[in-house]
Design an enzyme around this catalytic site. Structure first.
Site, PDB file in Angstrom:
ATOM      1  N   ARG A 122      -5.621  -0.366  13.294  1.00  0.00           N
ATOM      2  CA  ARG A 122      -4.548   0.161  12.432  1.00  0.00           C
ATOM      3  C   ARG A 122      -3.822   1.334  13.092  1.00  0.00           C
ATOM      4  O   ARG A 122      -4.403   2.090  13.866  1.00  0.00           O
ATOM      5  CB  ARG A 122      -5.132   0.544  11.063  1.00  0.00           C
ATOM      6  CG  ARG A 122      -5.694  -0.685  10.350  1.00  0.00           C
ATOM      7  CD  ARG A 122      -6.244  -0.345   8.995  1.00  0.00           C
ATOM      8  NE  ARG A 122      -5.203   0.080   8.069  1.00  0.00           N
ATOM      9  CZ  ARG A 122      -5.455   0.540   6.853  1.00  0.00           C
ATOM     10  NH1 ARG A 122      -6.710   0.622   6.426  1.00  0.00           N
ATOM     11  NH2 ARG A 122      -4.474   0.899   6.053  1.00  0.00           N
ATOM     12  N   SER A 167       3.697   7.475   2.252  1.00  0.00           N
ATOM     13  CA  SER A 167       2.265   7.265   2.498  1.00  0.00           C
ATOM     14  C   SER A 167       1.470   8.495   2.101  1.00  0.00           C
ATOM     15  O   SER A 167       1.669   9.586   2.643  1.00  0.00           O
ATOM     16  CB  SER A 167       2.028   6.958   3.977  1.00  0.00           C
ATOM     17  OG  SER A 167       0.670   7.193   4.299  1.00  0.00           O
ATOM     18  N   ASP A 315      -1.534  -0.993  -3.363  1.00  0.00           N
ATOM     19  CA  ASP A 315      -2.790  -1.728  -3.162  1.00  0.00           C
ATOM     20  C   ASP A 315      -2.915  -2.938  -4.087  1.00  0.00           C
ATOM     21  O   ASP A 315      -3.843  -3.739  -3.952  1.00  0.00           O
ATOM     22  CB  ASP A 315      -3.986  -0.799  -3.375  1.00  0.00           C
ATOM     23  CG  ASP A 315      -4.085   0.239  -2.265  1.00  0.00           C
ATOM     24  OD1 ASP A 315      -3.533  -0.004  -1.174  1.00  0.00           O
ATOM     25  OD2 ASP A 315      -4.686   1.306  -2.505  1.00  0.00           O
ATOM     26  N   LYS A 342      -2.215  -2.868   6.406  1.00  0.00           N
ATOM     27  CA  LYS A 342      -3.365  -2.466   5.579  1.00  0.00           C
ATOM     28  C   LYS A 342      -4.649  -2.974   6.240  1.00  0.00           C
ATOM     29  O   LYS A 342      -4.644  -3.292   7.419  1.00  0.00           O
ATOM     30  CB  LYS A 342      -3.194  -2.995   4.147  1.00  0.00           C
ATOM     31  CG  LYS A 342      -2.039  -2.337   3.395  1.00  0.00           C
ATOM     32  CD  LYS A 342      -2.339  -0.872   3.153  1.00  0.00           C
ATOM     33  CE  LYS A 342      -1.153  -0.151   2.541  1.00  0.00           C
ATOM     34  NZ  LYS A 342      -1.380   1.298   2.463  1.00  0.00           N
ATOM     35  N   ARG A 346      -1.621  -8.101   4.780  1.00  0.00           N
ATOM     36  CA  ARG A 346      -1.806  -8.679   3.435  1.00  0.00           C
ATOM     37  C   ARG A 346      -0.695  -9.651   3.044  1.00  0.00           C
ATOM     38  O   ARG A 346      -0.893 -10.482   2.156  1.00  0.00           O
ATOM     39  CB  ARG A 346      -1.952  -7.558   2.392  1.00  0.00           C
ATOM     40  CG  ARG A 346      -3.305  -6.876   2.510  1.00  0.00           C
ATOM     41  CD  ARG A 346      -3.542  -5.805   1.482  1.00  0.00           C
ATOM     42  NE  ARG A 346      -4.916  -5.350   1.546  1.00  0.00           N
ATOM     43  CZ  ARG A 346      -5.353  -4.195   1.034  1.00  0.00           C
ATOM     44  NH1 ARG A 346      -4.503  -3.381   0.425  1.00  0.00           N
ATOM     45  NH2 ARG A 346      -6.618  -3.878   1.125  1.00  0.00           N
ATOM     46  N   ARG A 388      -9.517  -6.496  -0.876  1.00  0.00           N
ATOM     47  CA  ARG A 388      -8.536  -6.803  -1.938  1.00  0.00           C
ATOM     48  C   ARG A 388      -8.052  -8.257  -1.864  1.00  0.00           C
ATOM     49  O   ARG A 388      -7.672  -8.834  -2.882  1.00  0.00           O
ATOM     50  CB  ARG A 388      -7.382  -5.816  -1.907  1.00  0.00           C
ATOM     51  CG  ARG A 388      -7.854  -4.380  -2.192  1.00  0.00           C
ATOM     52  CD  ARG A 388      -6.767  -3.482  -2.693  1.00  0.00           C
ATOM     53  NE  ARG A 388      -7.138  -2.086  -2.505  1.00  0.00           N
ATOM     54  CZ  ARG A 388      -7.939  -1.390  -3.319  1.00  0.00           C
ATOM     55  NH1 ARG A 388      -8.447  -1.958  -4.390  1.00  0.00           N
ATOM     56  NH2 ARG A 388      -8.229  -0.124  -3.064  1.00  0.00           N
TER      57      ARG A 388
END
Ligand code: S3P
Length: 429
Positions: A122, A167, A315, A342, A346, A388
C-alpha cells in the site's frame, strides 16, 4: 486457508451489539500512551488490527493491561516512549502503520515498521512526503513509498498541508507529528474525513482547532490521561444494516452504534435507496455521538453516489455494492478511486465477485455502475484476504438462490472476530 459456506436466509431478526469502533480503538491506545497518567478504555475492539497497535506501544515501553473488559494504559507523556528493540509489525493495518509513522517521526530514537504482504503493497508517500517537509527522516522501499519503513526520529517544524485526498490516516499522521513540532501544523482536505483524532485530541486536552476545510494543532502541549468509552463500529454495523434490508421479513435492532456525522454516509446512502432505518436513543460516548439503529427490510432503488458522501462511507462500499446489486435500476458510484488502494483493490474485487453472482456491472477507474437484479446466484467468492470483501459477500450469500462459499475468511478477524457467529445468530434459514 479456511472457506466458509453461507446459506440463504428467510429473515434477519433479533437484537445485537457490534464490537467497538476500530478507528477510535487505535487512537485510544496511541493518545493514551503519549498522555500523562492513566487512560482507561471500555469497549476496545480486540481485533487483529488493534492488537497490532497495542503491541507496538507495549514494545515502546508502555504498560497496557487488559482485564477482558477494561484496558488500562499507563501513559508516559509526550516524550515517554522508548526505542523499540525490534521491528514494529502492523499486520494488515494501514491505520497502525500510517498513524504510528507520524508519531515516530518526532521521537528521539530509531524505529522500523512493517506489515503483512497486503500492507507492504500500500502507498505510504501520502504520509512520508508531508512528514519529510516537517523535517521527518523516513526511508522505505520503492523510492520511499512502501513498507518496511525506517524512521530516524528528528526535530520537526509545523507545516500547512493541503491534502489531495480526504484521508483520516493522512490527516491523523500529520496531527500526531504536529504534537511534537515547533509552532502550528495545519491540514486541509478536499472533503472532511472521519474526525475521531480531532475529537479525541480535544478530549485529551490538546491545543487543537477545527475550521471549515481543515484542522490546526500547536505542538509541545502535554496530553492528560482520560476515560474513553468506544462506541460500536458503524462500519461493522453496516453489514447487518444491509443484511436486514435485503432479506425480506427482517427486523433487527443494533444497540450503541457510533453515529459521528463523518461516518454516517452509509445511513444517508441506504436512506436515499429507500431503506427503513431509524435512529433511536441518541447519546454521547467520550465526545462521540451514539444511537441504536432499528432496521427493517425494504425494497431498494438505484442512486448516484459521489462527492462528499464518499469519505463518509469509504469502508462501506463493498457492502453498498451488494445492496446496489439487489436494488431496482442502476447505481452509479464515482469519486471513489481510493477504494483501489485499500486492503485490496476493492473495486476490482467486488466487480469480480458480483459478476460471479450474476450481477451486470461496468467497472470504472473511480467506481462502478451496477444494474440491480431480483436475486443473486449462488457463487464462490475470492475474498482476496480482505475482511470487508469477505463479510460483504457473506451478506450477499444471504440473498442468493442457494448456498455459496467465501474463501480465506480468517481475514475477518482483523476487524470483526465474531462476525460469522453473530450473523448466524440472527439469520433464520
Ligand atoms: C481510517 C481511515 C480510512 C479508512 C480506514 C480507517 C482511520 O482510511 O478506510 O479503514 O482509522 O483513520 P483513509 O484515511 O486511507 O481513507
Amino acid at each position: 486457508m479456511q472457506n466458509l459456506t453461507i446459506k440463504p436466509a428467510k429473515a434477519i431478526r433479533g437484537e445485537i451489539t457490534v464490537p467497538g469502533d476500530k478507528s477510535i480503538s487505535h487512537r485510544s491506545i496511541m493518545f493514551g500512551s503519549i498522555a500523562r497518567g492513566t487512560t482507561t478504555v471500555r469497549g476496545f475492539l480486540r481485533g487483529e488490527d488493534n492488537l497490532a497497535t497495542l503491541n507496538a506501544f507495549r514494545a515502546m515501553g508502555i504498560g497496557i493491561e487488559d482485564d477482558g473488559e477494561i484496558l488500562r494504559i499507563e501513559g508516559k507523556g509526550l516524550h515517554g516512549l522508548s526505542e523499540p528493540e525490534d521491528v514494529l509489525d502492523c499486520g494488515n493495518s494501514g491505520t497502525s502503520m500510517r498513524l504510528i509513522t507520524g508519531l515516530l517521526a518526532g521521537q528521539r530514537f530509531f524505529s522500523v515498521l512493517t506489515g503483512d504482504r497486503y500492507l507492504r503493497r500500500r502507498p505510504m508517500t501520502r504520509v512520508i512526503e508531508p512528514l519529510s517537509r516537517m523535517g521527518g527522516c523516513i526511508f522505505g522501499r520503492a523510492g520511499g513509498d512502501r513498507a518496511p519503513l525506517a524512521v530516524v526520529g528528528s526535530r520537526l517544524t509545523g507545516i500547512v498541508h493541503e491534502s489531495g485526498v480526504a484521508s483520516a490516516q493522512v490527516k491523523s499522521a500529520i496531527l500526531l507529528a504536529g504534537l511534537y513540532a515547533s509552532g502550528e501544523t495545519e491540514v486541509r482536505e478536499p472533503h472532511l474525513s472521519r474526525d475521531h483524532s480531532e475529537r479525541m485530541l480535544r478530549h485529551f486536552g490538546a491545543d487543537i482547532h477545527c475550521f471549515g476545510g481543515g484542522v490546526r494543532v500547536r505542538g509541545g502541549r502535554e496530553l492528560e490521561g482520560r476515560d474513553i468509552m468506544v462506541p460500536g463500529d458503524i462500519s461493522s454495523a453496516a453489514f447487518f444494516l444491509v443484511a436486514a434490508t435485503i432479506v425480506p421479513g427482517s427486523e433487527l435492532l443494533i444497540r450503541g452504534v457510533g453515529v459521528n456525522p463523518t461516518r454516517t454516509g452509509i445511513l444517508d446512502i441506504l436512506g436515499r435507496m429507500g431503506a427503513d432505518i431509524q435512529l433511536l436513543n441518541p447519546g454521547d460516548a467520550s465526545g462521540e455521538p451514539v444511537a441504536d439503529l432499528l432496521v427493517r427490510s425494504a425494497r431498494l432503488k438505484g442512486i448516484e453516489i459521489g462527492g462528499e458522501l464518499v469519505p463518509r462511507a469509504i469502508d462501506e462500499f463493498p457492502v453498498i455494492c451488494v445492496a446496489a446489486s439487489l436494488a431496482e435500476g442502476n447505481t452509479v458510484i464515482r469519486d471513489a478511486r481510493e477504494l483501489r488502494v485499500k486492503e485490496t483493490d476493492r473495486i476490482a474485487a467486488m466487480a469480480e465477485n458480483l459478476r460471479k453472482a450474476g450481477v451486470e456491472l461496468v467497472e470504472t477507474d473511480d467506481g462502478m455502475e451496477i444494474t440491480g437484479r431480483e436475486t443473486l446466484l449462488r457463487s464462490f467468492t475470492d475474498s482476496r484476504g480482505d475482511h470487508r470483501i469477505a463479510m460483504s459477500m457473506l451478506v450477499a450469500g444471504l440473498a442468493a438462490d442457494g448456498p455459496g462459499e467465501v474463501s480465506d475468511v480468517e481475514c475477518i478477524a482483523t476487524s470483526f472476530p465474531d462476525f460469522s457467529c453473530l450473523l448466524e445468530r440472527v439469520s433464520l434459514h
